[in-house]
Design an enzyme around this catalytic site. Sequence first.
Site, short mmCIF file in Angstrom:
data_model
loop_
_atom_site.label_atom_id
_atom_site.label_comp_id
_atom_site.label_asym_id
_atom_site.label_seq_id
_atom_site.Cartn_x
_atom_site.Cartn_y
_atom_site.Cartn_z
N CYS A 71 0.87 -1.18 0.00
CA CYS A 71 0.00 0.00 0.00
C CYS A 71 0.90 1.22 0.00
CB CYS A 71 -0.93 0.02 1.21
SG CYS A 71 -1.93 1.54 1.29
N MET A 103 -4.44 5.04 -5.55
CA MET A 103 -3.55 4.24 -4.72
C MET A 103 -2.12 4.70 -4.93
SD MET A 103 -6.08 2.56 -6.48
CE MET A 103 -5.48 1.29 -7.57
#
Length: 390
Positions: free
Chosen positions: A100, A316
């Site tokens: 992430c 993201m």
Amino acid sequence: MIYKVPATYMRGGTSKGVFILESALPAALQSDPKALDQFLLRLVGSPDPYGKQMDGMGGGSSSTSKVVLISPGDQKNHDINYRFAQVAIEEAFVDWSGNCGNLSAAVGGFAINKGLLSNRSLPENGTVSVRVWQCNIQKTIVAHVPVQDGQVQESGDFVLDGVTFPAAEVQLDFLDPASADESASAAQGVFPTGNPVDTLSLPGGNAIPATFINAGIPTAFVNAGDIGLTGTENQNDINQDQQMLSFLEKLRAQAAVKMGLISAESEARQRQHTPKIAFVSPATDYVTSSGRGIIADQIDLQVRAMSMGKLHHAMMGTAAVAIACAAAIPGTLVSQAAGGASSEVCFGHPSGTLTVGADVEEQGGQWQANSVSMSRSARTLMEGWVYVPE
């Protein structure tokens, strides 16, 4: 039995997650991956057929159904190890296949606050460069964390689109971001097939161009216009259209096979975090999800990306790494949409804009990525214990 585990709830970039020191986990969870997965599922409140994760720490979206595990670094010249778990919401599945990028902005500050850099002399005021070993993808991230009066500085005037309030800027450098454990070899560079443009098949057999890239996170880019979209869509435009969601998932599964991540499209269901599917278009005026108008002159191109089966509300961080690399290489769909290759681009996303930069070079006929840089912010939201039924 109830597990009581020390934990910190943090925002990093446009994501939120539960941060836990691996050493704080019960011994049984540290030695049993399956038991750890069950613990993480129950921690965030999954699987939840209602999609709300009401009985856990998750927030009912891919951006908030996340857990970070941190431990002292065991790699040379690295301060900490960082493991990331993307937890499915409606299914009993934990995906460890990627990183992430947004929560990467928070791991450095968390490590400093937990004393994991006690062997280093830290400045009273300035910036601490925390070298992070990202265990999922076996890559180095350098987080430049501001400190003030000997403490991690979280307040500031840096504005990140997709986050309502300003905070301190955290610069992230993703070093050699091409995936090491995927199908891409050194000879192929950032492209798993060796090509800047391949194809995907539409229903009926028609083919459309696609760019597959293993940088930051495996990502497949297509042109918005080729799939009946404008490239200016916000979440409701996509996430309320079940036919479009199903179509995009089929494209993602097809791309996963072509990228060598799975052997059959039926396996994509158990690999939801990677690859990402994203669609690009040239710069144009549009209105963000908050109602703010962005004019074409402010950006180089438009990008929208899917995360865990839904359109992401912003972008993201790992997909931004892929965008940066693809934008810097001539001939990709991303650089074509931007009007030409560039080492730095500003792209539009549903919540606003983001600027990313990439250092790439061609070696032996293949493109390599040396680094990607971007700025995020991070903040501690809560600290205490999580209570998780066995």
